[in-house]
Each structure stands twice: as C-alpha cells, then as structure tokens.
Design a protein around this motif. Structure first.
Motif, PDB file in Angstrom:
ATOM      1  N   GLU A  78      42.006  88.444  36.063  1.00 60.48           N
ATOM      2  CA  GLU A  78      42.201  89.290  37.181  1.00 60.48           C
ATOM      3  C   GLU A  78      42.458  88.650  38.530  1.00 60.48           C
ATOM      4  OE1 GLU A  78      38.956  92.247  36.970  1.00 60.48           O
ATOM      5  OE2 GLU A  78      38.719  91.949  34.988  1.00 60.48           O
ATOM      6  N   ASP A  81      45.538  86.780  38.765  1.00 60.39           N
ATOM      7  CA  ASP A  81      47.059  87.721  38.566  1.00 60.39           C
ATOM      8  C   ASP A  81      46.893  88.465  39.919  1.00 60.39           C
ATOM      9  OD1 ASP A  81      47.330  87.090  36.132  1.00 60.39           O
ATOM     10  OD2 ASP A  81      46.298  88.746  35.328  1.00 60.39           O
ATOM     11  N   THR A  82      45.911  88.825  40.799  1.00 59.09           N
ATOM     12  CA  THR A  82      45.943  89.449  42.014  1.00 59.09           C
ATOM     13  C   THR A  82      46.629  88.459  43.054  1.00 59.09           C
ATOM     14  OG1 THR A  82      44.148  90.698  41.565  1.00 59.09           O
ATOM     15  CG2 THR A  82      44.613  90.490  43.852  1.00 59.09           C
ATOM     16  N   ARG A  84      48.751  85.914  42.461  1.00 62.41           N
ATOM     17  CA  ARG A  84      50.131  85.784  42.046  1.00 62.41           C
ATOM     18  C   ARG A  84      50.885  86.723  42.494  1.00 62.41           C
ATOM     19  NH1 ARG A  84      48.848  83.594  35.967  1.00 62.41           N
ATOM     20  NH2 ARG A  84      48.720  81.144  36.552  1.00 62.41           N
ATOM     21  N   ASP A  85      50.571  88.281  42.402  1.00 61.24           N
ATOM     22  CA  ASP A  85      51.161  89.175  42.746  1.00 61.24           C
ATOM     23  C   ASP A  85      51.231  89.224  44.217  1.00 61.24           C
ATOM     24  OD1 ASP A  85      51.284  90.443  40.026  1.00 61.24           O
ATOM     25  OD2 ASP A  85      49.477  92.074  40.551  1.00 61.24           O
ATOM     26  N   VAL A  86      50.336  88.742  44.881  1.00 63.63           N
ATOM     27  CA  VAL A  86      50.573  88.828  46.427  1.00 63.63           C
ATOM     28  C   VAL A  86      51.415  87.573  46.762  1.00 63.63           C
ATOM     29  CG1 VAL A  86      49.487  88.062  48.651  1.00 63.63           C
ATOM     30  CG2 VAL A  86      48.201  89.689  46.997  1.00 63.63           C
ATOM     31  N   GLY A  88      53.806  86.559  44.933  1.00 62.64           N
ATOM     32  CA  GLY A  88      55.290  86.629  44.306  1.00 62.64           C
ATOM     33  C   GLY A  88      55.417  85.735  43.189  1.00 62.64           C
ATOM     34  N   ARG A  90      55.045  84.574  39.060  1.00 64.55           N
ATOM     35  CA  ARG A  90      54.583  85.354  37.744  1.00 64.55           C
ATOM     36  C   ARG A  90      54.433  84.367  36.900  1.00 64.55           C
ATOM     37  NH1 ARG A  90      53.924  89.068  40.291  1.00 64.55           N
ATOM     38  NH2 ARG A  90      55.230  90.711  40.623  1.00 64.55           N
TER      39      ARG A  90
END
Length: 92
Positions: A78, A81-82, A84-86, A88, A90
């Motif tokens: 979790e 992943d957060t 990585r999303d911020v 960009g 993957r």
C-alpha cells in the motif's frame, strides 16, 4: 552519493537525517533550502535523488494509515504503491 540515515537511542527516540543535495530532472545537483526529511502523519520520510519527486511525495501524497497487523507488508504494498502513483512510476 546521497545518504538518509536513521538512528534510535533507547529511551530517547529516533532521528532521521540527510544532507541537503538533490538533483533535478537534468541530473544537475543543487543544494536544497528545504529539508529532505520530514514528518507526514505517523511517518518520517526522507528522499534522495530527484527534487521534483521528493517534493511531489511531500506535498501531493496522501499516505494510507499504517495497520496494526503487518507493517512490512503494508510498506511493501500500500505505502510504496501510493508513492509510485504520486511520482508516476509503475511496478514492472
């Protein structure tokens, strides 16, 4: 080389520290006016490398609360992943 280091002293708590250098998206080094380590809710976060990525994490990330059950699993799934999303990125 950049370093973020943490130390815990029994009965006194813990510290996390970093030097103040960072690189921009063109790999040019800059001395930062802002710290590379900060508290964000229950987390103490530090970054090395990209200034834009570190600033995105500091100012854009809404971090999930840590669980009471399996912190290692939370950080590897979790939490990361957060981040990585911020920034960009993957997972492969």
């Amino acid at each position: 080389m950049s370093v973020v280091v943490g130390i815990e002293v029994a009965g006194q708590g813990g510290w996390l520290a970093a030097e103040r250098m960072g690189t921009d998206n063109f790999n040019i080094q800059h001395e930062l006016g802002a710290p590379k380590v900060w508290r964000q809710g229950p987390y103490i976060i530090g970054f090395v490398g990209s200034i834009p990525d570190g600033q995105a994490i500091q100012y854009r990330a809404t971090l999930p609360p840590p669980p009471d059950w399996d912190v290692d699993r939370h950080m590897a799934t979790e939490f990361i992943d957060t981040l990585r999303d911020v920034v960009g990125v993957r997972a492969a």
